[in-house]
Structure formats: structure tokens, C-alpha cells
Design an enzyme around this catalytic site. Structure first.
Site, short mmCIF file in Angstrom:
data_model
loop_
_atom_site.label_atom_id
_atom_site.label_comp_id
_atom_site.label_asym_id
_atom_site.label_seq_id
_atom_site.Cartn_x
_atom_site.Cartn_y
_atom_site.Cartn_z
NE ARG A 33 -60.41 0.09 14.07
CZ ARG A 33 -59.71 0.39 12.97
NH1 ARG A 33 -58.40 0.27 12.94
NH2 ARG A 33 -60.33 0.84 11.88
CD GLU A 178 -67.74 4.41 3.80
OE1 GLU A 178 -68.30 3.34 4.05
OE2 GLU A 178 -66.81 4.88 4.49
CE LYS A 220 -69.34 5.31 7.02
NZ LYS A 220 -69.54 4.25 8.01
CB SER A 262 -64.72 9.41 12.24
OG SER A 262 -64.37 8.07 12.43
N GLY A 263 -63.01 8.68 9.48
CA GLY A 263 -61.85 8.67 8.60
C GLY A 263 -60.49 8.82 9.24
N GLY A 264 -60.41 8.80 10.57
CA GLY A 264 -59.11 8.97 11.22
C GLY A 264 -59.01 10.31 11.93
NE ARG A 294 -60.79 4.76 11.48
CZ ARG A 294 -60.13 5.16 10.41
NH1 ARG A 294 -58.81 5.25 10.44
NH2 ARG A 294 -60.77 5.47 9.30
#
Ligand code: 13P
Length: 341
Positions: A33, A178, A220, A262-264, A294
Site C-alpha cells: 500500500r 473469515e 466475514k 471488499s476483496g478488491g 481496501r
């Protein structure tokens, strides 16, 4: 195990219009990041970035809890206040990532992954509770294509998630469970629904076997969506329909909340998809909210760009995204609200 405390924490994390900020990037992930904004991955930069997010005025209206990485839970803001105390003072619950990452699963298909970190976890959880953490996260990574995941991958990861969840509850820490089916690939939405269904049914069987208190966990998951490279992408209404159908079939009503990763997905897509689920008709026995990394941070990271002069802009970007997702958690988001930024 204090069941009342676990249930109270789990419910607080999915209070109306609130969700979770996942700011638990490992040192390796935060490097990616920071590199994207040409900023060196130093401890001070990591601190300054997280401090910008955590000190955003009013974020507590939308953020119930923040998942931290080990370093951040122990870290102090520039003024010497530990981040955990700073968050608690705003009524935001500190959480902690406790898994040790996904490694190659021996016997799996094409490099499938198993998440490590159970050894010594019981002692670490006791320490984390003392440092203020009241919830935790463990992420299983499930790759998807025409043949993967194998039943071994689903079973081994479900077993580890259930062992983790039981250990957390013994330490009065709410486990966020998750099982992430990745977005990578060209599979269609039906294949994602099939794999997500298998992953969830395998997971809940394991949680039951380990006597995990379902009222004291949060799930999640990924949303049911086509792969990033699939030619036929899905509308928010299609994602909501497939995701709700899958979860109604596989997630017990005792689970207080489902907080999506959100996974991308693009920021506004993750928001619109969550909103479509909350706005949809039909039975929804659990809260549907967010635990985005993200999709809550990307705009703020970019606006900040590693420069002290841009901290106010970074905070504005974070506040806006958090507010949009809060609206989505209540089913009252409209794309036109993005313009207000
Ligand atoms: P993303 O929302 O960026 O997928 O991150 C959420 C998370 O915590 C993954 O473990």
C-alpha cells in the site's frame, strides 16, 4: 467463557449503521500500500497513516471496531497515547488479526493454501485481551477455478477456523470467522455461489463440532460475485440476490452479523452491493455490514500520499467512504451521495 460479554461485543460491532475498519495489514501487505504512494514502509509512516485514520473526527459514527495488526495494537500515536486507548476513548472497539498467514497446503491442488497460527494462540489471546482487544480475525484463503477448491482445502481451513473461534471465545474475544473465496479468475457468479455454499456449509459444520457459540461470532465472507476476469459482470441487484440466497441457505440465524470483506471490488461497487442486499426484500436474520480494508482505505491512502500537508484531505476521504458504507449498511445509500464529497 463469558457468553454475555461475547454476545454484547458481537452485537456492538454490528450496531445499526456501523461496521468494521480492517486496518490489520501485515508489515508485508502495508508495504504494498505504501509503495503505491511512493512512501517508505517505516514504522513511523505506518503509525502516521493509521493515526490519520483513527483520529478522523466523527468516524466513530460509522466505525464500531478496528482490526489492528500486532504492531499497531502495541503502538502509540505521536502524542504518546496507545492506539488501543485512543480508539476505546471514542467508543471504537479494538480488534486484532491473529492468524499467521496463508501457507501452501501439502496435498492441496495447485498451490492451495492453509492458514497457520494455532500454536501458542491461547496465550497470545490472553495477552491481546490485556492490551484491549475484544475481537479477533482469522482469514482462510480459498482459490477458485473449475477444479479448485478441493474438499481437503475447505475441510482443513474450516477446522482451523473453528479451532481459532473456540480458542477466542475461551478468552472472551469475539472471533471474526473469515473464509474468503477469492475474486481472482474468470469464473462466473454461479460458480462463486457454488463454492461459497460449500465453504460455508463446511465451516458451520466445523463450528458446531467445536461447540462454538454462534451468537458470539461474526462471519466475514466474500460476496457472491463473478471473477474479476469473467466477461459477464453482475449488477448490484444480481449480487444481492445470489449472496442472500446463498447465506439464507448456509448461515444460521443465530449468527448476529455478516460483515463482508471488499476483496478488491472498487470502492463504490462494494458500497452499492452492500446497499442492494440491505435494501432487498425477504428474510435477513443477521445484520449485513462491512469489514472493509481496501474499500474503506484506498481513497484516503491516495489523498494522503504520505505527505503531512495532506492529512486533512486523507481524513475527509476516509470519513466520506465510512459514511457511504454506513448508509449501505442501512440500505439508504444512493450513488448521487458520492457527489457530496
Ligand atoms: P479487503 O476489504 O481489502 O478485502 O480486506 C478485508 C480484510 O480484512 C481481508 O482479510
Amino acid at each position: 467463557m463469558n457468553k454475555q460479554e461475547l454476545m454484547k461485543t458481537a452485537q456492538a460491532l454490528v450496531a445499526n449503521g456501523k461496521g468494521i475498519l480492517a486496518a490489520d495489514e501485515s508489515t508485508g501487505t502495508i508495504e504494498k500500500r505504501l509503495t503505491s504512494i511512493n512512501t517508505p514502509n517505516t514504522e513511523t509512516n505506518r503509525r502516521d497513516y493509521r493515526e490519520m485514520l483513527f483520529t478522523t473526527d466523527g468516524m466513530e459514527e460509522f466505525i464500531s471496531g478496528v482490526i489492528l495488526y500486532d504492531e499497531t495494537l502495541r503502538q502509540k500515536a505521536a502524542n504518546g497515547t496507545p492506539f488501543s486507548k485512543m480508539l476505546q476513548a471514542k467508543g471504537v472497539i479494538p480488534g486484532i488479526k491473529v492468524d499467521a498467514g496463508a501457507k501452501t497446503l501439502p496435498g492441496g491442488l495447485d498451490g492451495e493454501k492453509i492458514t497457520e497460527g494455532l500454536d501458542g494462540l491461547s496465550d497470545r489471546l490472553k495477552e491481546y485481551y490485556g492490551l484491549g482487544a475484544r475481537f479477533a480475525k482469522w482469514r482462510a484463503v480459498i482459490e477458485i477455478d473449475a477444479v479448485r477448491p478441493s474438499s481437503l482445502c475447505l475441510a482443513a481451513n474450516a477446522e482451523a477456523l473453528a479451532r481459532y473461534a473456540a480458542l477466542c471465545q475461551e478468552a472472551n474475544i469475539v472471533p471474526i470467522v473469515e473464509p474468503e473465496v477469492l475474486m481472482d479468475g474468470d469464473h462466473d457468479i454461479a460458480r462463486c455461489e457454488e463454492v461459497t455454499s460449500d465453504a460455508l456449509s463446511t465451516l458451520f459444520a466445523a463450528l458446531e463440532r467445536h461447540n462454538v457459540l454462534l451468537e458470539g461470532i461474526l462471519l466475514k465472507p466474500n460476496m457472491v460475485i463473478p471473477g474479476l476476469k469473467c466477461k459477464k459482470q453482475a449488477s448490484a441487484a444480481e449480487v444481492a440476490e445470489a449472496t442472500l440466497r446463498c447465506f439464507r441457505r448456509h448461515v444460521p440465524a443465530a449468527v448476529p452479523g455478516i460483515v463482508f470483506l471488499s476483496g478488491g471490488q472498487a470502492d463504490d461497487v462494494a458500497t452499492a452491493n452492500l446497499n442492494a442486499m440491505n435494501a432487498a426484500a425477504g428474510e435477513k436474520p443477521w445484520k449485513l455490514s462491512y469489514s472493509y480494508g481496501r474499500a474503506l482505505q484506498a481513497a484516503a491512502l491516495k489523498a494522503w500520499g504520505g505527505k503531512p500537508a495532506n492529512i486533512a484531505a486523507g481524513k475527509r476521504a476516509f470519513y466520506h467512504r465510512a459514511k457511504m458504507n454506513s448508509m449501505a449498511a442501512m440500505g439508504t445509500y444512493k450513488a448521487i451521495m458520492e457527489n457530496a464529497a
